[in-house]
Scaffold this motif. Sequence first.
Motif, PDB file in Angstrom:
ATOM      1  N   GLN A  93       0.848  -1.190   0.000  1.00 20.65           N
ATOM      2  CA  GLN A  93       0.000   0.000   0.000  1.00 20.65           C
ATOM      3  C   GLN A  93       0.883   1.240   0.000  1.00 20.65           C
ATOM      4  O   GLN A  93       1.829   1.334   0.789  1.00 20.65           O
ATOM      5  N   ALA A  94       0.574   2.156  -0.904  1.00 17.57           N
ATOM      6  CA  ALA A  94       1.258   3.446  -0.947  1.00 17.57           C
ATOM      7  C   ALA A  94       0.253   4.529  -0.592  1.00 17.57           C
ATOM      8  O   ALA A  94      -0.914   4.473  -0.998  1.00 17.57           O
ATOM      9  N   SER A  95       0.695   5.495   0.186  1.00 15.12           N
ATOM     10  CA  SER A  95      -0.146   6.637   0.523  1.00 15.12           C
ATOM     11  C   SER A  95       0.721   7.881   0.492  1.00 15.12           C
ATOM     12  O   SER A  95       1.936   7.812   0.701  1.00 15.12           O
ATOM     13  N   GLY A  96       0.101   9.009   0.219  1.00 18.23           N
ATOM     14  CA  GLY A  96       0.890  10.231   0.141  1.00 18.23           C
ATOM     15  C   GLY A  96       0.029  11.471   0.204  1.00 18.23           C
ATOM     16  O   GLY A  96      -1.199  11.409   0.148  1.00 18.23           O
ATOM     17  N   LYS A  97       0.718  12.609   0.307  1.00 17.58           N
ATOM     18  CA  LYS A  97       0.039  13.898   0.373  1.00 17.58           C
ATOM     19  C   LYS A  97       1.018  15.005   0.005  1.00 17.58           C
ATOM     20  O   LYS A  97       2.218  14.778  -0.111  1.00 17.58           O
ATOM     21  N   VAL A  98       0.472  16.195  -0.190  1.00 16.95           N
ATOM     22  CA  VAL A  98       1.242  17.416  -0.392  1.00 16.95           C
ATOM     23  C   VAL A  98       0.750  18.444   0.611  1.00 16.95           C
ATOM     24  O   VAL A  98      -0.314  18.284   1.217  1.00 16.95           O
ATOM     25  N   SER A  99       1.501  19.536   0.785  1.00 15.12           N
ATOM     26  CA  SER A  99       1.082  20.562   1.739  1.00 15.12           C
ATOM     27  C   SER A  99       0.198  21.624   1.094  1.00 15.12           C
ATOM     28  O   SER A  99      -0.503  22.352   1.787  1.00 15.12           O
ATOM     29  N   ALA A 100       0.248  21.725  -0.234  1.00 16.19           N
ATOM     30  CA  ALA A 100      -0.569  22.718  -0.941  1.00 16.19           C
ATOM     31  C   ALA A 100      -0.837  22.239  -2.365  1.00 16.19           C
ATOM     32  O   ALA A 100      -0.032  21.509  -2.938  1.00 16.19           O
ATOM     33  N   THR A 101      -1.915  22.647  -2.918  1.00 13.89           N
ATOM     34  CA  THR A 101      -2.361  22.330  -4.285  1.00 13.89           C
ATOM     35  C   THR A 101      -2.392  20.826  -4.527  1.00 13.89           C
ATOM     36  O   THR A 101      -2.971  20.096  -3.739  1.00 13.89           O
ATOM     37  N   THR A 102      -1.756  20.362  -5.616  1.00 17.53           N
ATOM     38  CA  THR A 102      -1.787  18.937  -5.953  1.00 17.53           C
ATOM     39  C   THR A 102      -0.407  18.458  -6.373  1.00 17.53           C
ATOM     40  O   THR A 102       0.493  19.247  -6.610  1.00 17.53           O
ATOM     41  N   GLY A 103      -0.279  17.158  -6.488  1.00 19.57           N
ATOM     42  CA  GLY A 103       0.969  16.544  -6.925  1.00 19.57           C
ATOM     43  C   GLY A 103       0.695  15.137  -7.399  1.00 19.57           C
ATOM     44  O   GLY A 103      -0.458  14.731  -7.560  1.00 19.57           O
ATOM     45  N   ALA A 104       1.749  14.382  -7.600  1.00 19.70           N
ATOM     46  CA  ALA A 104       1.607  13.008  -8.065  1.00 19.70           C
ATOM     47  C   ALA A 104       2.800  12.186  -7.590  1.00 19.70           C
ATOM     48  O   ALA A 104       3.877  12.727  -7.327  1.00 19.70           O
ATOM     49  N   ALA A 105       2.586  10.891  -7.495  1.00 19.83           N
ATOM     50  CA  ALA A 105       3.672   9.971  -7.148  1.00 19.83           C
ATOM     51  C   ALA A 105       3.444   8.652  -7.877  1.00 19.83           C
ATOM     52  O   ALA A 105       2.302   8.216  -8.036  1.00 19.83           O
ATOM     53  N   THR A 106       4.531   8.052  -8.298  1.00 20.99           N
ATOM     54  CA  THR A 106       4.500   6.732  -8.926  1.00 20.99           C
ATOM     55  C   THR A 106       5.438   5.818  -8.151  1.00 20.99           C
ATOM     56  O   THR A 106       6.604   6.162  -7.948  1.00 20.99           O
ATOM     57  N   VAL A 107       4.910   4.677  -7.718  1.00 20.48           N
ATOM     58  CA  VAL A 107       5.686   3.708  -6.938  1.00 20.48           C
ATOM     59  C   VAL A 107       5.610   2.359  -7.639  1.00 20.48           C
ATOM     60  O   VAL A 107       4.521   1.842  -7.884  1.00 20.48           O
ATOM     61  N   LYS A 108       6.768   1.793  -7.957  1.00 19.63           N
ATOM     62  CA  LYS A 108       6.817   0.439  -8.500  1.00 19.63           C
ATOM     63  C   LYS A 108       7.071  -0.524  -7.350  1.00 19.63           C
ATOM     64  O   LYS A 108       7.992  -0.318  -6.563  1.00 19.63           O
ATOM     65  N   VAL A 109       6.241  -1.546  -7.243  1.00 24.14           N
ATOM     66  CA  VAL A 109       6.469  -2.623  -6.284  1.00 24.14           C
ATOM     67  C   VAL A 109       7.260  -3.674  -7.042  1.00 24.14           C
ATOM     68  O   VAL A 109       6.812  -4.203  -8.066  1.00 24.14           O
ATOM     69  N   GLN A 110       8.466  -3.952  -6.555  1.00 19.63           N
ATOM     70  CA  GLN A 110       9.383  -4.844  -7.258  1.00 19.63           C
ATOM     71  C   GLN A 110       9.675  -6.083  -6.423  1.00 19.63           C
ATOM     72  O   GLN A 110       9.779  -5.993  -5.196  1.00 19.63           O
ATOM     73  N   VAL A 111       9.816  -7.228  -7.100  1.00 17.42           N
ATOM     74  CA  VAL A 111      10.085  -8.503  -6.425  1.00 17.42           C
ATOM     75  C   VAL A 111      11.314  -9.166  -7.034  1.00 17.42           C
ATOM     76  O   VAL A 111      11.708  -8.866  -8.163  1.00 17.42           O
ATOM     77  N   SER A 112      11.912 -10.074  -6.253  1.00 11.93           N
ATOM     78  CA  SER A 112      13.124 -10.773  -6.689  1.00 11.93           C
ATOM     79  C   SER A 112      13.236 -12.096  -5.947  1.00 11.93           C
ATOM     80  O   SER A 112      12.758 -12.225  -4.821  1.00 11.93           O
ATOM     81  N   ASN A 113      13.889 -13.046  -6.570  1.00  7.63           N
ATOM     82  CA  ASN A 113      14.207 -14.301  -5.890  1.00  7.63           C
ATOM     83  C   ASN A 113      15.653 -14.351  -5.431  1.00  7.63           C
ATOM     84  O   ASN A 113      16.031 -15.248  -4.676  1.00  7.63           O
ATOM     85  N   ASP A 114      16.477 -13.375  -5.879  1.00  5.12           N
ATOM     86  CA  ASP A 114      17.890 -13.395  -5.503  1.00  5.12           C
ATOM     87  C   ASP A 114      18.373 -12.092  -4.851  1.00  5.12           C
ATOM     88  O   ASP A 114      19.544 -11.955  -4.546  1.00  5.12           O
TER      89      ASP A 114
END
Length: 103
Positions: free
Chosen positions: A29-50
């Motif tokens: 789960q990703a959550s976020g905020k800004v202090s004024a106006t608007t913004g955006a965020a992109t989060v990649k959930v990455q997995v690995s076996n090694d």
Amino acid sequence: MQTTHLFSSRITTGASSAISLNSSDFTAQASGKVSATTGAATVKVQVSNDNANWIDLGTISLTLGTAVTSDGLAAFAKWAWVRANVTAISGTDAEVTVTVNQA
């Protein structure tokens, strides 16, 4: 249930430290905020076996406002490691928190 913060109030791009998964089921789960106006965020959930070669399991895209916004994903496969990678973040005082919950 085991909940782990991969990031807490992250303000820059980059990958978190990896955590070892002890379950075949987990949610991110990703959550976020800004202090004024608007913004955006992109989060990649990455997995690995090694813990060296990473695969993008999914991408969480957030439209940030002054109230916290949140989104997530679920995985039902046995991966050894997981991490979060903030690939974009914008907005006034933008911040993102990412948590993983294992069954």
